[in-house]
Design an enzyme around this catalytic site. Sequence first.
Site, PDB file in Angstrom:
ATOM      1  N   SER A 130      79.727  38.770  44.252  1.00 39.15           N
ATOM      2  CA  SER A 130      79.022  38.662  42.972  1.00 39.15           C
ATOM      3  C   SER A 130      77.677  39.362  43.001  1.00 39.15           C
ATOM      4  O   SER A 130      77.016  39.426  44.044  1.00 39.15           O
ATOM      5  CB  SER A 130      78.800  37.176  42.689  1.00 39.15           C
ATOM      6  OG  SER A 130      77.936  36.996  41.608  1.00 39.15           O
ATOM      7  N   TYR A 137      74.909  29.121  44.765  1.00 38.01           N
ATOM      8  CA  TYR A 137      76.116  29.919  44.520  1.00 38.01           C
ATOM      9  C   TYR A 137      75.961  31.322  45.108  1.00 38.01           C
ATOM     10  O   TYR A 137      76.789  31.794  45.883  1.00 38.01           O
ATOM     11  CB  TYR A 137      76.411  30.013  43.011  1.00 38.01           C
ATOM     12  CG  TYR A 137      77.478  31.035  42.708  1.00 38.01           C
ATOM     13  CD1 TYR A 137      78.788  30.835  43.129  1.00 38.01           C
ATOM     14  CD2 TYR A 137      77.160  32.236  42.043  1.00 38.01           C
ATOM     15  CE1 TYR A 137      79.770  31.795  42.889  1.00 38.01           C
ATOM     16  CE2 TYR A 137      78.138  33.183  41.811  1.00 38.01           C
ATOM     17  CZ  TYR A 137      79.433  32.966  42.228  1.00 38.01           C
ATOM     18  OH  TYR A 137      80.392  33.917  42.005  1.00 38.01           O
ATOM     19  N   LYS A 177      77.886  33.086  48.553  1.00 38.98           N
ATOM     20  CA  LYS A 177      78.633  34.345  48.543  1.00 38.98           C
ATOM     21  C   LYS A 177      78.017  35.360  49.515  1.00 38.98           C
ATOM     22  O   LYS A 177      78.731  36.099  50.190  1.00 38.98           O
ATOM     23  CB  LYS A 177      78.659  34.929  47.125  1.00 38.98           C
ATOM     24  CG  LYS A 177      79.592  34.196  46.182  1.00 38.98           C
ATOM     25  CD  LYS A 177      81.049  34.466  46.543  1.00 38.98           C
ATOM     26  CE  LYS A 177      81.989  33.860  45.527  1.00 38.98           C
ATOM     27  NZ  LYS A 177      83.409  34.073  45.887  1.00 38.98           N
TER      28      LYS A 177
END
Length: 332
Positions: free
Chosen positions: A119, A143, A147
């Site tokens: 992402s 988040y 990642k």
Amino acid sequence: METVRVLVTGGAGYIGSHTCKALAAAGHTPIVYDNLRTGHAWAVKWGPLEHGDINDLASLSDVMRRHRPDAVINFAALAYVGESVARPDFYYQTNTAGMITLMQAMRLHDVGAIVLSSSCATYGIPARIPIAEDTPQGPINPYGRSKRMAEEIMSDVCFAYGLGGIALRYFNAAGADSDGELGEEHHPETHLIPLVLQAAAGLRPHISIFGGDYDTPDGTCIRDYIHVTDLASAHVAALSKCRSGEFSAYNLGTGRGSSIADVIACARAITGKAIVTQPEGRRLGDPPVLVADASLARKTFGWSPAHSDLENVIKDAWAWMTIHRARVAPGD
Ligand code: UDP
């Protein structure tokens, strides 16, 4: 490209299911592995569905033993930024530890190639726009950190054990399959385009605009919206570029930015609906502008977005929403 059997973890989700369709269209065999917590059995149409969790080594191992995949594409992840702040341990468990478990199973079964769904959240608030792959990664929420850590671990494991790995860093995924076979169904929905279209469809009274005082031409945040079908084709292209002992990362975006006001104007034009807007304060942690430099993916695997004009993204998302009104409706 020769035909490959691809284990698609998280393949019942939004981007995963579109990728399974693209894999099948390219002559490959997708095998979906999903715990169906946020994915949907209805979205698995191009190969078998195996029910299981990304952290379950025995289950992953059993599935790999039976299906003998040549490669893995990992979409199995939690992806709500706000929730990641409230429950960070769940995010690291699924998005980061899950990658470790998955790569352990790959090693046990001699699966040599992996593509990871990553992402632009790994960049945080970037120092420069457009964002290239060598822009320093400074994620600002769990988040994004989950990642980035998954990428780092993947890189080390690929190098140590001779796996070939590619991380694809998406900008703002949107749109739906133009044949109407697949589309977005998130509960809750938090993304701008489906929410704007829910307001157009009368499923919500209005769309909130989070911040109108950013340093952008119209004061609203700018994002790079990329059609989910273009993301899907990038995964198929990336598979053939995994090289033993190497890790690389690529941005997937259009290189064009659209503001929230642009999205709403375009949605009004396409739907013919008024769409009521409600100005709100800034949403915590929103960078003002995120636009990709995706030239590396173009150079390396000849990928370029073919469906990602904002009009086309919104047209396909609207077609999906009007057919599946009940499915996407909020509140269930
Ligand atoms: N946004 C908004 N209203 C909403 C949802 C999102 O104004 O109801 C804004 C959000 O603050 C951001 C942009 O729309 O500036 C895109 O948000 P989204 O959640 O779709 O994607 P993100 O860029 O956060 O991954």
